[in-house]
Design a protein around this motif. Structure first.
Motif, PDB file in Angstrom:
ATOM      1  N   VAL A 147      12.204   6.689  -0.948  1.00  0.00           N
ATOM      2  CA  VAL A 147      10.909   6.718  -0.255  1.00  0.00           C
ATOM      3  C   VAL A 147      10.172   5.409  -0.488  1.00  0.00           C
ATOM      4  CG1 VAL A 147       8.652   7.835  -0.185  1.00  0.00           C
ATOM      5  CG2 VAL A 147      10.704   9.216  -0.355  1.00  0.00           C
ATOM      6  N   ARG A 148      10.217   4.927  -1.711  1.00  0.00           N
ATOM      7  CA  ARG A 148       9.517   3.681  -2.041  1.00  0.00           C
ATOM      8  C   ARG A 148      10.067   2.526  -1.207  1.00  0.00           C
ATOM      9  NH1 ARG A 148      10.114   3.955  -7.448  1.00  0.00           N
ATOM     10  NH2 ARG A 148       8.258   5.210  -7.815  1.00  0.00           N
TER      11      ARG A 148
ATOM     12  N   MET B 238       8.946   3.016   2.544  1.00  0.00           N
ATOM     13  CA  MET B 238       7.531   2.831   2.858  1.00  0.00           C
ATOM     14  C   MET B 238       7.129   1.361   2.848  1.00  0.00           C
ATOM     15  SD  MET B 238       6.680   5.818   3.454  1.00  0.00           S
ATOM     16  CE  MET B 238       5.046   6.447   3.317  1.00  0.00           C
ATOM     17  N   ARG B 239       7.736   0.575   1.993  1.00  0.00           N
ATOM     18  CA  ARG B 239       7.430  -0.862   1.893  1.00  0.00           C
ATOM     19  C   ARG B 239       5.948  -1.117   1.611  1.00  0.00           C
ATOM     20  NH1 ARG B 239       9.574  -2.589   7.422  1.00  0.00           N
ATOM     21  NH2 ARG B 239      10.827  -0.723   7.616  1.00  0.00           N
ATOM     22  N   SER B 240       5.261  -0.155   1.084  1.00  0.00           N
ATOM     23  CA  SER B 240       3.849  -0.324   0.705  1.00  0.00           C
ATOM     24  C   SER B 240       3.649   0.409  -0.610  1.00  0.00           C
ATOM     25  CB  SER B 240       2.917   0.310   1.740  1.00  0.00           C
ATOM     26  OG  SER B 240       3.197  -0.170   3.011  1.00  0.00           O
ATOM     27  N   PRO B 241       2.796  -0.107  -1.495  1.00  0.00           N
ATOM     28  CA  PRO B 241       2.592   0.573  -2.766  1.00  0.00           C
ATOM     29  C   PRO B 241       1.942   1.940  -2.551  1.00  0.00           C
ATOM     30  CG  PRO B 241       1.053  -1.234  -2.515  1.00  0.00           C
ATOM     31  CD  PRO B 241       1.994  -1.325  -1.374  1.00  0.00           C
ATOM     32  N   ALA B 242       2.574   2.956  -3.121  1.00  0.00           N
ATOM     33  CA  ALA B 242       2.050   4.322  -2.978  1.00  0.00           C
ATOM     34  C   ALA B 242       2.156   5.028  -4.327  1.00  0.00           C
ATOM     35  CB  ALA B 242       2.847   5.083  -1.925  1.00  0.00           C
ATOM     36  N   ARG B 243       1.480   6.163  -4.424  1.00  0.00           N
ATOM     37  CA  ARG B 243       1.576   6.985  -5.639  1.00  0.00           C
ATOM     38  C   ARG B 243       2.293   8.270  -5.288  1.00  0.00           C
ATOM     39  NH1 ARG B 243      -4.359   5.929  -8.297  1.00  0.00           N
ATOM     40  NH2 ARG B 243      -4.171   3.676  -8.270  1.00  0.00           N
ATOM     41  N   PHE B 244       3.141   8.724  -6.201  1.00  0.00           N
ATOM     42  CA  PHE B 244       3.979   9.886  -5.918  1.00  0.00           C
ATOM     43  C   PHE B 244       3.677  11.003  -6.900  1.00  0.00           C
ATOM     44  CE2 PHE B 244       6.304   6.148  -4.541  1.00  0.00           C
ATOM     45  CZ  PHE B 244       6.604   6.476  -3.236  1.00  0.00           C
ATOM     46  N   GLY B 245       3.577  12.202  -6.345  1.00  0.00           N
ATOM     47  CA  GLY B 245       3.442  13.392  -7.168  1.00  0.00           C
ATOM     48  C   GLY B 245       4.494  14.403  -6.734  1.00  0.00           C
TER      49      GLY B 245
ATOM     50  N   GLY C 290      16.119   9.540  -7.355  1.00  0.00           N
ATOM     51  CA  GLY C 290      16.737   8.832  -6.231  1.00  0.00           C
ATOM     52  C   GLY C 290      15.930   8.992  -4.949  1.00  0.00           C
ATOM     53  N   VAL C 291      15.407  10.208  -4.742  1.00  0.00           N
ATOM     54  CA  VAL C 291      14.578  10.445  -3.547  1.00  0.00           C
ATOM     55  C   VAL C 291      13.342   9.551  -3.576  1.00  0.00           C
ATOM     56  CG1 VAL C 291      13.143  12.141  -2.346  1.00  0.00           C
ATOM     57  CG2 VAL C 291      15.381  12.810  -3.215  1.00  0.00           C
ATOM     58  N   LEU C 292      12.690   9.495  -4.737  1.00  0.00           N
ATOM     59  CA  LEU C 292      11.471   8.682  -4.835  1.00  0.00           C
ATOM     60  C   LEU C 292      11.770   7.194  -4.632  1.00  0.00           C
ATOM     61  CD1 LEU C 292       9.575  10.423  -7.776  1.00  0.00           C
ATOM     62  CD2 LEU C 292       9.293  10.738  -5.330  1.00  0.00           C
ATOM     63  N   SER C 293      12.928   6.754  -5.148  1.00  0.00           N
ATOM     64  CA  SER C 293      13.299   5.343  -4.939  1.00  0.00           C
ATOM     65  C   SER C 293      13.516   5.073  -3.464  1.00  0.00           C
ATOM     66  CB  SER C 293      14.576   5.015  -5.718  1.00  0.00           C
ATOM     67  OG  SER C 293      14.377   5.231  -7.074  1.00  0.00           O
TER      68      SER C 293
ATOM     69  N   ALA D 103      -0.916  16.009  -8.637  1.00  0.00           N
ATOM     70  CA  ALA D 103      -0.071  15.117  -9.437  1.00  0.00           C
ATOM     71  C   ALA D 103      -0.136  13.695  -8.888  1.00  0.00           C
ATOM     72  CB  ALA D 103       1.367  15.629  -9.434  1.00  0.00           C
ATOM     73  N   ALA D 104      -0.156  13.560  -7.559  1.00  0.00           N
ATOM     74  CA  ALA D 104      -0.198  12.220  -6.962  1.00  0.00           C
ATOM     75  C   ALA D 104      -1.509  11.512  -7.300  1.00  0.00           C
ATOM     76  CB  ALA D 104      -0.026  12.317  -5.451  1.00  0.00           C
ATOM     77  N   THR D 105      -2.610  12.273  -7.380  1.00  0.00           N
ATOM     78  CA  THR D 105      -3.883  11.634  -7.711  1.00  0.00           C
ATOM     79  C   THR D 105      -3.905  11.153  -9.168  1.00  0.00           C
ATOM     80  OG1 THR D 105      -4.833  13.766  -8.297  1.00  0.00           O
ATOM     81  CG2 THR D 105      -5.203  12.996  -6.055  1.00  0.00           C
ATOM     82  N   ARG D 106      -3.066  11.764 -10.025  1.00  0.00           N
ATOM     83  CA  ARG D 106      -3.009  11.341 -11.432  1.00  0.00           C
ATOM     84  C   ARG D 106      -1.940  10.288 -11.674  1.00  0.00           C
ATOM     85  NH1 ARG D 106      -5.004  14.231 -15.566  1.00  0.00           N
ATOM     86  NH2 ARG D 106      -3.151  13.837 -16.813  1.00  0.00           N
ATOM     87  N   ALA D 107      -1.028  10.103 -10.703  1.00  0.00           N
ATOM     88  CA  ALA D 107       0.092   9.185 -10.907  1.00  0.00           C
ATOM     89  C   ALA D 107      -0.393   7.745 -10.910  1.00  0.00           C
ATOM     90  CB  ALA D 107       1.123   9.391  -9.803  1.00  0.00           C
ATOM     91  N   ARG D 108       0.389   6.890 -11.542  1.00  0.00           N
ATOM     92  CA  ARG D 108       0.083   5.460 -11.502  1.00  0.00           C
ATOM     93  C   ARG D 108       0.970   4.809 -10.449  1.00  0.00           C
ATOM     94  NH1 ARG D 108      -0.513   3.937 -17.871  1.00  0.00           N
ATOM     95  NH2 ARG D 108      -2.206   5.377 -18.316  1.00  0.00           N
ATOM     96  N   ALA D 109       0.706   3.515 -10.213  1.00  0.00           N
ATOM     97  CA  ALA D 109       1.370   2.842  -9.097  1.00  0.00           C
ATOM     98  C   ALA D 109       2.897   2.905  -9.201  1.00  0.00           C
ATOM     99  CB  ALA D 109       0.899   1.404  -9.019  1.00  0.00           C
ATOM    100  N   ARG D 110       3.448   2.678 -10.374  1.00  0.00           N
ATOM    101  CA  ARG D 110       4.910   2.653 -10.507  1.00  0.00           C
ATOM    102  C   ARG D 110       5.431   3.798 -11.372  1.00  0.00           C
ATOM    103  NH1 ARG D 110       7.341  -1.745  -8.624  1.00  0.00           N
ATOM    104  NH2 ARG D 110       6.021  -3.489  -7.984  1.00  0.00           N
TER     105      ARG D 110
END
Lengths: 420, 80
Positions: A124-125, A128-135, A119-122, A146-153
């Motif tokens: 934040v997404r 932010m209104r911009s595509p980001a990667r989350f770790g 829920g927190v990540l949703s 973890a964020a550097t390994r994450a994919r867009a969604r």
């Protein structure tokens, strides 16, 4: 539980603006004027040539002769980044920005509010209104990795708290990752190259080394790298919630020298006249400029020795910084980065009549502005007194008591001289 | 807060001029004498160059006026 939000190549994407197609080609941020001759962020295509941020310009061009260099846009990056941080703060996150494009916050206080980490990540997404990667990970370094390994969604989540179990999980997650990730920490930027030369390629191999050996070979940086690879990290230190106060001056004719100096003085006066200041001093400010001929932007942070509200002293501190401007400017900005305490003048043992008159004048200006608005008290400021065009010589700007002193460069000049 | 306001901004003026460009009347007031004339060219390296011929004149009613002709548009302006 630390959440890391990563915008890959944030500075490069901001500098490119609407030329996003260059991200598909070998592209890098050009070295900053007057700075070290090293490239900034690089595109994925440039990485394929072995170019990485911080590489010497000569080496980068030798590896890829058709590398496109883009002038950096530090002012634009700072503005965009501040907007994103404010969006995060507005949802209750106490953020610690690492660098533009990379920010961390502790999600513990938000978990119940949003019903868990998903829920927190949703939230934040959405914010932010911009595509980001989350770790998400128990430690900051593990969250960044973890964020550097994450994919867009698809966020990369390492469960666990800040206890021994959490550290163990973080260490296990980090073990197969390359030591190059240590470059995320500025103090360790040079360490991965030395480790790779010694045959240490993963963080797991680094964590297995005895700390004493690392301290013996690399000193404090070696110990820090070992701690990070073992799942430890220092606690976050979130930034204080900030206010954004800025004044902008568009310069119709590209300005430099005296004109620019006058423009800066005007911005100082306008900033001090803003009601939002509420009598507070300025602790640090940021001067930025948009350079002519699409030469990018220039940005300089100035921290005063003590919090100031005196325009004369602010000028003394800020005007010399304009000499570092690499090209004439199209627009000049002055923003307050941090406020100081309320301005209080210490009283002298003997009353100074001039100071008393100045204080009365300031109070009169304040009352006039309170009644008739900020434009109620103005003064004539000579911007370019030697210009051959009369409309360029002077402008009206807010009147500040102590700034109304005659300037030496504003001496009367022969009108006949101006015409030549 | 509004931005800085320029001073001495040129204002349109009606000028009757002779063939050689010398003003004969400003806002309907005849010119008694021309005190000085000068040419200014600037920003020729940009897309908006400035070319002005200034005239400092005295009208028959005793007013001292500075007017200029924008040599690109041919319009007349008053400036102090």
């Amino acid at each position: 539980m630390i959440v890391c939000v990563l915008f890959p190549r944030f500075a490069l994407a901001t500098a490119l603006g609407d030329r996003g197609e260059l991200l598909q080609a070998p592209t890098a941020l050009a070295p900053e004027p007057g700075g070290a001759q090293q490239v900034g962020e690089v595109s994925l295509a440039a990485e394929a040539f072995g170019i990485h941020p911080g590489m010497r310009l000569g080496e980068a061009l030798a590896r890829c002769p058709r590398l496109t260099l883009v002038p950096s846009d530090p002012a634009g990056v700072a503005d965009s980044w501040e907007r994103l941080l404010v969006r995060l703060e507005s949802m209750g996150a106490a953020v610690e920005p690492e660098r533009p494009g990379l920010v961390c916050f502790d999600a513990r206080g938000l978990l119940r509010l949003h019903g868990g980490i998903d829920g927190v990540l949703s939230a934040v997404r959405r914010a932010m209104r911009s595509p980001a990667r989350f770790g998400v990970a128990p430690s900051r370094f593990a969250a960044i990795a973890a964020a550097t390994r994450a994919r867009a969604r698809r966020p990369e989540i390492v469960r666990g708290g800040s206890d021994a179990e959490g550290r163990k999980r973080a260490s296990a997650f980090l073990a197969p990752l390359p030591v190059a990730l240590l470059r995320a920490r500025p103090a360790l930027a040079d360490l991965p190259e030395a480790l790779e030369r010694l045959g240490i390629r993963t963080l797991g191999e680094l964590a297995q080394l005895p700390p004493t050996a690392l301290a013996d070979r690399f000193g404090a940086t070696g110990l820090l790298a070992h701690r990070l690879a073992s799942g430890h990290d220092s606690a976050l230190s979130p930034r204080p919630a900030s206010e954004y106060l800025r004044e902008v001056l568009e310069l119709p004719e590209a300005a430099s020298g005296t004109q620019l100096q006058r423009g800066l003085e005007m911005l100082i006066d306008r900033l001090l006249a803003r009601n939002e200041r509420r009598g507070r001093t300025f602790r640090s400010v940021v001067i930025s400029a948009v350079l002519v001929e699409q030469g990018g932007t220039w940005r300089e942070q100035v921290v005063f020795r003590e919090a100031l509200s005196d325009p004369v002293r602010m000028r003394l501190a800020l005007v010399p910084r304009l000499e570092y401007l690499p090209a004439p400017a199209e627009s000049l900005r002055l923003a307050v980065e941090r406020f100081g305490p309320l301005a209080t003048d210490q009283r002298s043992l003997l009353d100074d009549p001039a100071a008393a008159r100045m204080a009365r004048l300031r109070e009169a200006i304040r009352q006039t502005r309170a009644v008739a608005g900020p434009d109620a008290a103005m003064r004539v400021l000579e911007v370019d007194p030697d210009s051959r065009f009369p409309e360029r010589r002077a402008v009206l700007t807010p009147f500040e008591g102590s700034s109304a002193l005659p300037s030496p460069s504003g001496a009367a000049t022969d009108r006949a001289d101006r015409r030549r | 807060m509004s931005g800085p306001r320029r001073l001495s901004v040129p204002r349109r003026v009606a000028v009757t001029a002779a063939d050689d460009g010398c003003p004969l009347a400003v806002d309907g007031r005849e010119i008694d004498s021309v005190r000085e004339a000068w040419l200014i060219e600037d920003r020729w390296w940009t897309e908006k160059p400035l070319r002005r011929r200034y005239w400092e004149v005295v009208t028959t009613c005793g007013r001292n006026e500075i007017v200029f002709c924008d040599l690109r548009s041919g319009r007349w302006w008053r400036q102090r």
